[in-house]
Design a protein around this motif. Structure first.
Motif, mmCIF file in Angstrom:
data_model
loop_
_atom_site.group_PDB
_atom_site.id
_atom_site.type_symbol
_atom_site.label_atom_id
_atom_site.label_comp_id
_atom_site.label_asym_id
_atom_site.label_seq_id
_atom_site.Cartn_x
_atom_site.Cartn_y
_atom_site.Cartn_z
ATOM 1 N N PHE A 190 -3.530 -1.382 -15.065
ATOM 2 C CA PHE A 190 -2.769 -0.360 -14.337
ATOM 3 C C PHE A 190 -3.313 -0.246 -12.911
ATOM 4 C CE2 PHE A 190 -1.968 3.762 -12.608
ATOM 5 C CZ PHE A 190 -0.733 4.151 -13.083
ATOM 6 N N TRP A 191 -4.633 -0.152 -12.769
ATOM 7 C CA TRP A 191 -5.250 0.003 -11.456
ATOM 8 C C TRP A 191 -4.987 -1.206 -10.574
ATOM 9 C CZ3 TRP A 191 -6.478 3.492 -8.289
ATOM 10 C CH2 TRP A 191 -7.465 3.343 -7.318
ATOM 11 N N LEU A 192 -5.062 -2.392 -11.163
ATOM 12 C CA LEU A 192 -4.801 -3.628 -10.420
ATOM 13 C C LEU A 192 -3.393 -3.623 -9.834
ATOM 14 C CD1 LEU A 192 -5.522 -6.679 -9.723
ATOM 15 C CD2 LEU A 192 -4.337 -7.216 -11.853
ATOM 16 N N VAL A 193 -2.395 -3.324 -10.658
ATOM 17 C CA VAL A 193 -1.005 -3.378 -10.212
ATOM 18 C C VAL A 193 -0.672 -2.206 -9.291
ATOM 19 C CG1 VAL A 193 1.409 -3.275 -10.979
ATOM 20 C CG2 VAL A 193 -0.248 -4.716 -12.192
ATOM 21 N N PHE A 194 -1.112 -1.015 -9.656
ATOM 22 C CA PHE A 194 -0.804 0.143 -8.823
ATOM 23 C C PHE A 194 -1.488 0.023 -7.453
ATOM 24 C CE2 PHE A 194 -1.011 4.534 -7.351
ATOM 25 C CZ PHE A 194 0.294 4.951 -7.576
ATOM 26 N N GLY A 195 -2.749 -0.407 -7.456
ATOM 27 C CA GLY A 195 -3.474 -0.545 -6.197
ATOM 28 C C GLY A 195 -3.016 -1.726 -5.376
ATOM 29 N N GLY A 196 -2.906 -2.886 -6.001
ATOM 30 C CA GLY A 196 -2.529 -4.091 -5.276
ATOM 31 C C GLY A 196 -1.072 -4.095 -4.854
ATOM 32 N N CYS A 197 -0.178 -3.936 -5.823
ATOM 33 C CA CYS A 197 1.251 -3.923 -5.502
ATOM 34 C C CYS A 197 1.611 -2.688 -4.683
ATOM 35 C CB CYS A 197 2.087 -3.973 -6.778
ATOM 36 S SG CYS A 197 1.941 -5.523 -7.690
ATOM 37 N N GLY A 198 0.931 -1.580 -4.956
ATOM 38 C CA GLY A 198 1.188 -0.365 -4.186
ATOM 39 C C GLY A 198 0.902 -0.567 -2.714
ATOM 40 N N SER A 199 -0.192 -1.229 -2.386
ATOM 41 C CA SER A 199 -0.507 -1.491 -0.985
ATOM 42 C C SER A 199 0.556 -2.375 -0.347
ATOM 43 C CB SER A 199 -1.885 -2.147 -0.863
ATOM 44 O OG SER A 199 -1.872 -3.470 -1.384
ATOM 45 N N ALA A 200 1.059 -3.348 -1.118
ATOM 46 C CA ALA A 200 2.088 -4.242 -0.588
ATOM 47 C C ALA A 200 3.409 -3.517 -0.372
ATOM 48 C CB ALA A 200 2.293 -5.418 -1.544
ATOM 49 N N VAL A 201 3.792 -2.658 -1.305
ATOM 50 C CA VAL A 201 5.056 -1.929 -1.192
ATOM 51 C C VAL A 201 5.031 -0.987 0.004
ATOM 52 C CG1 VAL A 201 6.510 -0.171 -2.287
ATOM 53 C CG2 VAL A 201 5.677 -2.116 -3.624
ATOM 54 N N ILE A 202 3.962 -0.242 0.138
ATOM 55 C CA ILE A 202 3.860 0.694 1.254
ATOM 56 C C ILE A 202 3.812 -0.067 2.574
ATOM 57 C CG2 ILE A 202 2.472 2.513 2.308
ATOM 58 C CD1 ILE A 202 3.883 3.270 -0.334
ATOM 59 N N SER A 203 3.069 -1.168 2.596
ATOM 60 C CA SER A 203 2.931 -1.957 3.819
ATOM 61 C C SER A 203 4.269 -2.531 4.267
ATOM 62 C CB SER A 203 1.930 -3.095 3.598
ATOM 63 O OG SER A 203 1.817 -3.904 4.745
ATOM 64 N N ALA A 204 5.050 -3.041 3.319
ATOM 65 C CA ALA A 204 6.319 -3.674 3.663
ATOM 66 C C ALA A 204 7.413 -2.656 3.952
ATOM 67 C CB ALA A 204 6.753 -4.592 2.523
ATOM 68 N N ALA A 205 7.441 -1.583 3.185
ATOM 69 C CA ALA A 205 8.527 -0.618 3.319
ATOM 70 C C ALA A 205 8.352 0.300 4.520
ATOM 71 C CB ALA A 205 8.635 0.221 2.047
ATOM 72 N N PHE A 206 7.095 0.560 4.886
ATOM 73 C CA PHE A 206 6.825 1.514 5.956
ATOM 74 C C PHE A 206 5.877 0.879 6.968
ATOM 75 C CE2 PHE A 206 7.207 3.768 1.837
ATOM 76 C CZ PHE A 206 8.513 4.226 2.009
ATOM 77 N N PRO A 207 6.397 0.044 7.869
ATOM 78 C CA PRO A 207 5.550 -0.721 8.793
ATOM 79 C C PRO A 207 4.626 0.133 9.648
ATOM 80 C CG PRO A 207 7.824 -1.499 8.847
ATOM 81 C CD PRO A 207 7.830 -0.248 8.037
ATOM 82 N N GLU A 208 5.021 1.362 9.908
ATOM 83 C CA GLU A 208 4.187 2.214 10.767
ATOM 84 C C GLU A 208 2.843 2.540 10.132
ATOM 85 O OE1 GLU A 208 6.938 4.907 8.378
ATOM 86 O OE2 GLU A 208 7.035 2.999 9.450
ATOM 87 N N VAL A 209 2.744 2.418 8.812
ATOM 88 C CA VAL A 209 1.460 2.619 8.142
ATOM 89 C C VAL A 209 1.058 1.359 7.381
ATOM 90 C CG1 VAL A 209 1.700 5.109 7.923
ATOM 91 C CG2 VAL A 209 2.612 3.652 6.116
ATOM 92 N N GLY A 210 1.662 0.242 7.747
ATOM 93 C CA GLY A 210 1.424 -1.013 7.049
ATOM 94 C C GLY A 210 0.013 -1.533 7.256
ATOM 95 N N ILE A 211 -0.459 -2.307 6.307
ATOM 96 C CA ILE A 211 -1.818 -2.855 6.383
ATOM 97 C C ILE A 211 -1.812 -4.371 6.475
ATOM 98 C CG2 ILE A 211 -2.910 -0.925 5.212
ATOM 99 C CD1 ILE A 211 -2.824 -2.492 2.625
ATOM 100 N N GLY A 212 -0.628 -4.984 6.366
ATOM 101 C CA GLY A 212 -0.508 -6.406 6.590
ATOM 102 C C GLY A 212 -1.059 -7.280 5.484
ATOM 103 N N LEU A 213 -1.000 -8.594 5.734
ATOM 104 C CA LEU A 213 -1.440 -9.594 4.760
ATOM 105 C C LEU A 213 -2.904 -9.415 4.379
ATOM 106 C CD1 LEU A 213 -1.030 -12.324 3.222
ATOM 107 C CD2 LEU A 213 -1.660 -13.463 5.361
#
Length: 240
Positions: free
Chosen positions: A15-38
């Motif tokens: 759960f932590w792996l997917v929520f943390g990893g995929c969560g960072s990707a979703v937020i980064s891609a959907a909201f570029p102003e707070v994105g963290i990139g590759l």
């Protein structure tokens, strides 16, 4: 530890792996102003493994990944009878995490599941860089192979003690830096399954790739590590 205790640890860890990893990707891609990139997304996946390895490694071995479980079995580190329980727990944890991530992301009016997705894996038109299926299969086999080699080596009884979580987490970070443009990086069938089940569509249609390729890579690594003279000592530390 009982099988129930170990499966609960695997559920929470995945759960932590997917929520943390995929969560960072979703937020980064959907909201570029707070994105963290590759680089940020790659680090997020690596950090989930490092943190969970120290949290639950002593309970379940912190596999968080059906390919890891199968690769460890092939390398003589894990009992075959516990494989189904681990995989069920891992897939359940990944799926609940993807659902939770969707619940959080959908709280923003600008988010769309159809447009932004949940960081699912894919090839061809579903690949971030438009890479063909052959490239996707090849890189998933190759990177899972080396991921398992890192895991088997870092957790070998002859390896320096205490550093396995760091080696494995950094290995996963590097893997993401290489392959996010190709497949959005799987090397983990559970990680691929959770988002695909929530997204549906092409992510679900292509899911077979992200079960087949990582498992093939993991099995090959287990075989090669034993040929190299790897220790069959029970895993005591970690991994993804």
């Amino acid at each position: 530890m009982t099988v129930l205790q170990k499966s609960l640890a695997e559920f929470l860890g995945t759960f932590w792996l997917v929520f943390g990893g995929c969560g960072s990707a979703v937020i980064s891609a959907a909201f570029p102003e707070v994105g963290i990139g590759l680089l940020g997304v790659s680090l997020a996946f690596g950090l989930t493994v490092v943190t969970m390895a120290y949290a639950i490694g002593h309970i379940s071995g912190c596999h968080l990944n059906p390919a890891v479980t199968i690769g460890l079995w092939m390398g003589g580190r894990f009992p075959a009878q516990e494989i189904p329980v681990y995989i069920i727990a891992q897939v359940a944890g990944a799926t609940i995490a993807a659902a939770a991530l969707y619940l959080v992301a959908s709280g923003n009016a600008d988010y769309s599941l159809a447009v932004n997705g949940l960081a699912s894996n894919g090839v061809s038109e579903h690949s971030p860089g438009g890479f063909a299926i052959g490239s996707g299969i090849a890189i998933e086999i190759l990177l899972t192979f080396f991921f398992l080699m890192i895991i088997l080596g870092a957790t070998d009884g002859r390896a320096p003690e205490g550093f396995a979580p760091l080696a494995i987490g950094l290995g996963l970070t590097l893997i993401h830096l290489i392959s996010i443009p190709v497949t959005n990086t799987s090397v983990n069938p559970a990680r691929s399954t959770g988002p695909a089940l929530i997204e549906g569509g092409i992510a679900l249609t292509q899911l077979w790739i992200f079960w087949l390729a990582p498992i093939v890579g993991a099995i090959l690594a287990g075989i090669v590590y034993k040929i190299m003279g790897g220790s069959g000592q029970e895993i005591v530390g970690t991994e993804n």
